[in-house]
Design an enzyme around this catalytic site. Structure first.
Site, short mmCIF file in Angstrom:
data_model
loop_
_atom_site.label_atom_id
_atom_site.label_comp_id
_atom_site.label_asym_id
_atom_site.label_seq_id
_atom_site.Cartn_x
_atom_site.Cartn_y
_atom_site.Cartn_z
N TYR A 213 -12.50 -1.76 -4.23
CA TYR A 213 -13.04 -1.95 -2.89
C TYR A 213 -14.56 -1.80 -2.84
O TYR A 213 -15.12 -1.53 -1.77
CB TYR A 213 -12.39 -0.95 -1.92
CG TYR A 213 -11.00 -1.34 -1.47
CD1 TYR A 213 -10.79 -2.46 -0.67
CD2 TYR A 213 -9.88 -0.59 -1.82
CE1 TYR A 213 -9.52 -2.83 -0.24
CE2 TYR A 213 -8.61 -0.94 -1.39
CZ TYR A 213 -8.44 -2.07 -0.60
OH TYR A 213 -7.18 -2.42 -0.16
N LYS B 219 0.81 -1.22 0.00
CA LYS B 219 0.00 0.00 0.00
C LYS B 219 0.85 1.28 0.00
O LYS B 219 2.07 1.24 0.26
CB LYS B 219 -0.95 -0.04 1.20
CG LYS B 219 -1.96 -1.19 1.10
CD LYS B 219 -2.99 -1.10 2.21
CE LYS B 219 -4.03 -2.20 2.06
NZ LYS B 219 -5.12 -2.02 3.04
N HIS C 136 -2.43 -5.47 1.44
CA HIS C 136 -3.75 -6.08 1.30
C HIS C 136 -3.56 -7.57 1.11
O HIS C 136 -2.55 -7.99 0.54
CB HIS C 136 -4.44 -5.48 0.05
CG HIS C 136 -5.64 -6.27 -0.40
ND1 HIS C 136 -6.86 -6.17 0.22
CD2 HIS C 136 -5.79 -7.20 -1.38
CE1 HIS C 136 -7.72 -6.99 -0.38
NE2 HIS C 136 -7.10 -7.62 -1.35
N GLU D 188 -9.60 -10.29 -8.00
CA GLU D 188 -8.60 -9.23 -7.78
C GLU D 188 -7.40 -9.36 -8.73
O GLU D 188 -6.88 -8.36 -9.23
CB GLU D 188 -8.16 -9.24 -6.31
CG GLU D 188 -9.29 -8.79 -5.39
CD GLU D 188 -9.00 -9.00 -3.90
OE1 GLU D 188 -9.87 -8.64 -3.09
OE2 GLU D 188 -7.92 -9.51 -3.55
N ASN E 273 -2.24 -0.08 6.62
CA ASN E 273 -1.80 -1.36 7.19
C ASN E 273 -0.84 -2.13 6.27
O ASN E 273 -0.82 -3.36 6.27
CB ASN E 273 -3.00 -2.20 7.63
CG ASN E 273 -3.91 -2.57 6.50
OD1 ASN E 273 -3.68 -2.18 5.35
ND2 ASN E 273 -4.95 -3.32 6.79
P1 CMP Z 1 -7.48 -4.68 3.15
O1 CMP Z 1 -6.95 -6.06 3.39
O2 CMP Z 1 -6.92 -3.92 2.02
O3 CMP Z 1 -9.07 -4.78 2.95
C1 CMP Z 1 -9.95 -3.76 3.33
C2 CMP Z 1 -9.25 -2.63 3.98
O4 CMP Z 1 -10.07 -1.71 4.66
C3 CMP Z 1 -8.32 -3.13 5.05
O5 CMP Z 1 -7.24 -3.83 4.46
C4 CMP Z 1 -7.97 -1.85 5.79
O6 CMP Z 1 -6.94 -1.12 5.14
C5 CMP Z 1 -9.27 -1.06 5.64
N1 CMP Z 1 -9.97 -1.04 6.91
C6 CMP Z 1 -10.58 -2.07 7.52
N2 CMP Z 1 -11.13 -1.66 8.67
C7 CMP Z 1 -10.85 -0.34 8.79
C8 CMP Z 1 -11.17 0.65 9.75
N3 CMP Z 1 -11.87 0.35 10.84
N4 CMP Z 1 -10.73 1.90 9.53
C9 CMP Z 1 -10.04 2.21 8.42
N5 CMP Z 1 -9.72 1.31 7.46
C10 CMP Z 1 -10.12 0.05 7.66
#
Ligand code: CMP
Length: 140
Positions: free
Chosen positions: A51, A11, A117, A128, A114
């Site tokens: 998303y 990311k 993904h 995806e 984070n």
């Molecule tokens: P990802 O695995 O990319 O799939 C969905 C994404 O939504 C997740 O990782 C996080 O980056 C984001 N996400 C999930 N929960 C939250 C949250 N409570 N606040 C902000 N972002 C979130």
């Protein structure tokens, strides 16, 4: 039978901090084979489409704006039991809850930022991978 492919994105914040190489090494050392990879910068529309499953979630706007703010690395991976094993390697969505030694424990900043993904099912992994790669960009 569990599928053997998953999809990941390194990311924006992780790429910007220069972690892409270390994360890729962590993934390969974890037993995954890279079968497709590129450096790209999603438009807001692409991030929204990717998303779309989270459209009703409170973090959707924050997530899609963030994912389109700067370049990412998109990667298709192969391994037995790929989806589940990759999620174990990555760790919990919230880095504060991620196990020691996981990618998110090492590199993630927050629940939103984070680091990576990971696909959540074989079906979504296939969708995806198709979203980002043409058949002739996949080298399995
Ligand atoms: P990802 O695995 O990319 O799939 C969905 C994404 O939504 C997740 O990782 C996080 O980056 C984001 N996400 C999930 N929960 C939250 C949250 N409570 N606040 C902000 N972002 C979130």
């Amino acid at each position: 039978m569990a599928g053997n492919r998953t999809f990941t994105m390194i990311k924006p914040e992780a790429v910007a901090k220069g972690y892409a190489g270390k994360i890729l090494d962590h993934i390969i050392t974890g037993g995954f084979k890279v079968i497709a990879m590129k450096f790209t910068h999603l438009t807001l529309q692409q991030a929204q489409a990717f998303y779309a499953v989270h459209k009703e979630r409170p973090f959707y706007v924050e997530l899609t704006e963030y994912m389109s703010e700067s370049p990412i690395v998109v990667i298709a991976l192969e391994k037995d039991n790929a989806v589940a094993d990759f999620r174990t390697l990555v760790g919990s969505t919230d880095p504060n809850e991620a196990n020691e030694g996981t990618i998110r424990k090492r590199f993630a900043e927050s629940k939103a930022k984070n680091a990576v993904h990971g696909s959540d099912s074989d079906e979504n992994a296939a969708v995806e991978i198709k979203f980002h790669f043409k058949d002739n960009e996949i080298f399995a």
